[in-house]
Design a protein around this motif. Structure first.
Motif, PDB file in Angstrom:
ATOM      1  N   MET A   1     -34.674  50.007  30.175  1.00 63.35           N
ATOM      2  CA  MET A   1     -35.196  48.837  30.573  1.00 63.35           C
ATOM      3  C   MET A   1     -34.058  47.590  30.286  1.00 63.35           C
ATOM      4  N   ASN A   2     -33.741  46.774  30.916  1.00 65.53           N
ATOM      5  CA  ASN A   2     -32.889  45.776  30.606  1.00 65.53           C
ATOM      6  C   ASN A   2     -33.604  44.527  30.248  1.00 65.53           C
ATOM      7  N   GLU A   3     -33.565  44.270  29.039  1.00 67.26           N
ATOM      8  CA  GLU A   3     -34.217  43.069  28.383  1.00 67.26           C
ATOM      9  C   GLU A   3     -33.311  42.081  28.541  1.00 67.26           C
ATOM     10  N   LYS A   4     -33.945  40.880  29.202  1.00 66.50           N
ATOM     11  CA  LYS A   4     -33.071  39.581  29.068  1.00 66.50           C
ATOM     12  C   LYS A   4     -33.034  38.908  27.947  1.00 66.50           C
ATOM     13  N   LEU A   5     -32.025  38.214  27.634  1.00 66.39           N
ATOM     14  CA  LEU A   5     -31.638  37.314  26.418  1.00 66.39           C
ATOM     15  C   LEU A   5     -31.653  35.937  26.671  1.00 66.39           C
ATOM     16  N   LYS A   6     -32.335  35.307  25.571  1.00 68.83           N
ATOM     17  CA  LYS A   6     -32.657  33.890  25.631  1.00 68.83           C
ATOM     18  C   LYS A   6     -31.369  33.372  24.751  1.00 68.83           C
ATOM     19  N   ILE A   7     -30.581  32.479  25.595  1.00 63.80           N
ATOM     20  CA  ILE A   7     -29.267  32.011  24.871  1.00 63.80           C
ATOM     21  C   ILE A   7     -29.387  30.646  25.050  1.00 63.80           C
ATOM     22  N   LYS A   8     -28.457  29.910  24.049  1.00 65.34           N
ATOM     23  CA  LYS A   8     -28.412  28.592  24.143  1.00 65.34           C
ATOM     24  C   LYS A   8     -26.747  28.128  24.517  1.00 65.34           C
ATOM     25  N   ILE A   9     -26.550  27.411  25.575  1.00 66.98           N
ATOM     26  CA  ILE A   9     -25.066  27.257  25.789  1.00 66.98           C
ATOM     27  C   ILE A   9     -25.051  25.561  25.743  1.00 66.98           C
ATOM     28  N   SER A  10     -23.821  25.148  24.868  1.00 70.71           N
ATOM     29  CA  SER A  10     -23.710  23.854  24.799  1.00 70.71           C
ATOM     30  C   SER A  10     -22.438  23.546  25.646  1.00 70.71           C
ATOM     31  N   ILE A  11     -22.493  22.434  26.508  1.00 68.83           N
ATOM     32  CA  ILE A  11     -21.526  21.976  27.374  1.00 68.83           C
ATOM     33  C   ILE A  11     -21.532  20.545  27.211  1.00 68.83           C
ATOM     34  N   ALA A  12     -20.693  19.734  26.851  1.00 69.46           N
ATOM     35  CA  ALA A  12     -20.604  18.473  26.652  1.00 69.46           C
ATOM     36  C   ALA A  12     -21.451  17.758  25.719  1.00 69.46           C
ATOM     37  N   TYR A  16     -28.082  23.931  26.697  1.00 71.93           N
ATOM     38  CA  TYR A  16     -28.896  24.322  27.954  1.00 71.93           C
ATOM     39  C   TYR A  16     -29.355  25.621  27.478  1.00 71.93           C
ATOM     40  N   PRO A  17     -30.796  25.881  27.417  1.00 69.77           N
ATOM     41  CA  PRO A  17     -31.414  27.159  27.244  1.00 69.77           C
ATOM     42  C   PRO A  17     -31.381  27.930  28.477  1.00 69.77           C
ATOM     43  N   LEU A  18     -30.722  29.200  28.344  1.00 77.00           N
ATOM     44  CA  LEU A  18     -30.771  30.098  29.496  1.00 77.00           C
ATOM     45  C   LEU A  18     -31.394  31.255  29.251  1.00 77.00           C
ATOM     46  N   THR A  19     -31.902  32.162  30.112  1.00 74.44           N
ATOM     47  CA  THR A  19     -32.303  33.368  30.269  1.00 74.44           C
ATOM     48  C   THR A  19     -31.489  34.457  31.006  1.00 74.44           C
ATOM     49  N   VAL A  20     -30.665  35.273  30.452  1.00 75.95           N
ATOM     50  CA  VAL A  20     -29.578  36.018  30.902  1.00 75.95           C
ATOM     51  C   VAL A  20     -29.737  37.260  30.876  1.00 75.95           C
ATOM     52  N   GLU A  21     -28.864  38.242  31.724  1.00 75.95           N
ATOM     53  CA  GLU A  21     -28.665  39.644  31.612  1.00 75.95           C
ATOM     54  C   GLU A  21     -27.909  39.626  30.225  1.00 75.95           C
ATOM     55  N   PRO A  22     -27.759  40.727  29.687  1.00 74.49           N
ATOM     56  CA  PRO A  22     -26.793  40.928  28.380  1.00 74.49           C
ATOM     57  C   PRO A  22     -25.458  40.898  28.909  1.00 74.49           C
ATOM     58  N   THR A  23     -25.279  41.450  30.130  1.00 74.13           N
ATOM     59  CA  THR A  23     -24.020  41.610  30.655  1.00 74.13           C
ATOM     60  C   THR A  23     -23.153  40.141  31.013  1.00 74.13           C
ATOM     61  N   GLU A  25     -23.830  37.485  29.167  1.00 74.72           N
ATOM     62  CA  GLU A  25     -23.627  36.484  27.956  1.00 74.72           C
ATOM     63  C   GLU A  25     -22.213  36.132  27.581  1.00 74.72           C
ATOM     64  N   GLU A  26     -21.596  37.321  27.240  1.00 65.58           N
ATOM     65  CA  GLU A  26     -20.110  36.761  26.920  1.00 65.58           C
ATOM     66  C   GLU A  26     -19.448  36.014  27.970  1.00 65.58           C
ATOM     67  N   GLY A  27     -19.544  36.315  29.078  1.00 67.73           N
ATOM     68  CA  GLY A  27     -18.922  35.285  30.285  1.00 67.73           C
ATOM     69  C   GLY A  27     -19.525  33.999  30.218  1.00 67.73           C
ATOM     70  N   LEU A  28     -20.750  33.727  30.065  1.00 64.41           N
ATOM     71  CA  LEU A  28     -21.242  32.464  29.767  1.00 64.41           C
ATOM     72  C   LEU A  28     -20.517  31.711  28.686  1.00 64.41           C
ATOM     73  N   ARG A  29     -20.648  32.441  27.600  1.00 66.24           N
ATOM     74  CA  ARG A  29     -20.183  31.899  26.330  1.00 66.24           C
ATOM     75  C   ARG A  29     -18.586  31.416  26.432  1.00 66.24           C
ATOM     76  N   SER A  30     -17.855  32.225  27.082  1.00 60.50           N
ATOM     77  CA  SER A  30     -16.642  32.003  27.398  1.00 60.50           C
ATOM     78  C   SER A  30     -16.248  30.796  28.202  1.00 60.50           C
ATOM     79  N   ALA A  31     -17.063  30.690  29.184  1.00 57.67           N
ATOM     80  CA  ALA A  31     -16.992  29.555  30.336  1.00 57.67           C
ATOM     81  C   ALA A  31     -17.334  28.387  29.721  1.00 57.67           C
ATOM     82  N   SER A  32     -18.373  28.330  28.699  1.00 60.40           N
ATOM     83  CA  SER A  32     -18.863  26.828  28.247  1.00 60.40           C
ATOM     84  C   SER A  32     -17.730  26.479  27.242  1.00 60.40           C
ATOM     85  N   LYS A  33     -17.126  27.365  26.455  1.00 59.57           N
ATOM     86  CA  LYS A  33     -15.810  27.065  25.832  1.00 59.57           C
ATOM     87  C   LYS A  33     -14.654  26.450  26.363  1.00 59.57           C
TER      88      LYS A  33
END
Length: 97
Positions: A1-12, A16-23, A25-33
């Motif tokens: 079962m794919n558990e969704k992750l609760k992460i926080k992304i900082s932009i400017a 922003y709290p987000l609930t995402v698929e584990p796959t 996470e890395e892309g979102l963190r890279s994009a925010s940087k």
């Protein structure tokens, strides 16, 4: 079962709290940087009065890069199609002989 992750992304400087698929996470963190780096570059190089203006310029920059890649991909596909047609014609001519 794919558990969704609760992460926080900082932009400017906003979180922003987000609930995402584990796959994702890395892309979102890279994009925010990348967005934060671009924000700093715009702020250093241009007289920016408002974060909204900087964010709009970042959005435009990323969207234009995406569009350019799509245009280049279409052009590459067209070139490949033309090459395949030439190869097909050569093979057809060879087989007719």
């Amino acid at each position: 079962m794919n558990e969704k992750l609760k992460i926080k992304i900082s932009i400017a400087d906003r979180v922003y709290p987000l609930t995402v698929e584990p796959t994702q996470e890395e892309g979102l963190r890279s994009a925010s940087k990348k967005i934060d780096i671009m924000i700093k570059q715009f702020e250093e190089n241009y007289a920016v009065r408002d974060k909204q203006d900087v964010l709009a310029m970042c959005a435009l920059q990323f969207a234009s890069q995406l569009e350019q890649k799509q245009i280049e991909k279409t052009e590459d596909n067209q070139e490949s199609l033309e090459r395949l047609k030439k190869i097909n014609d050569l093979l057809a001519n060879y087989l007719e002989k």
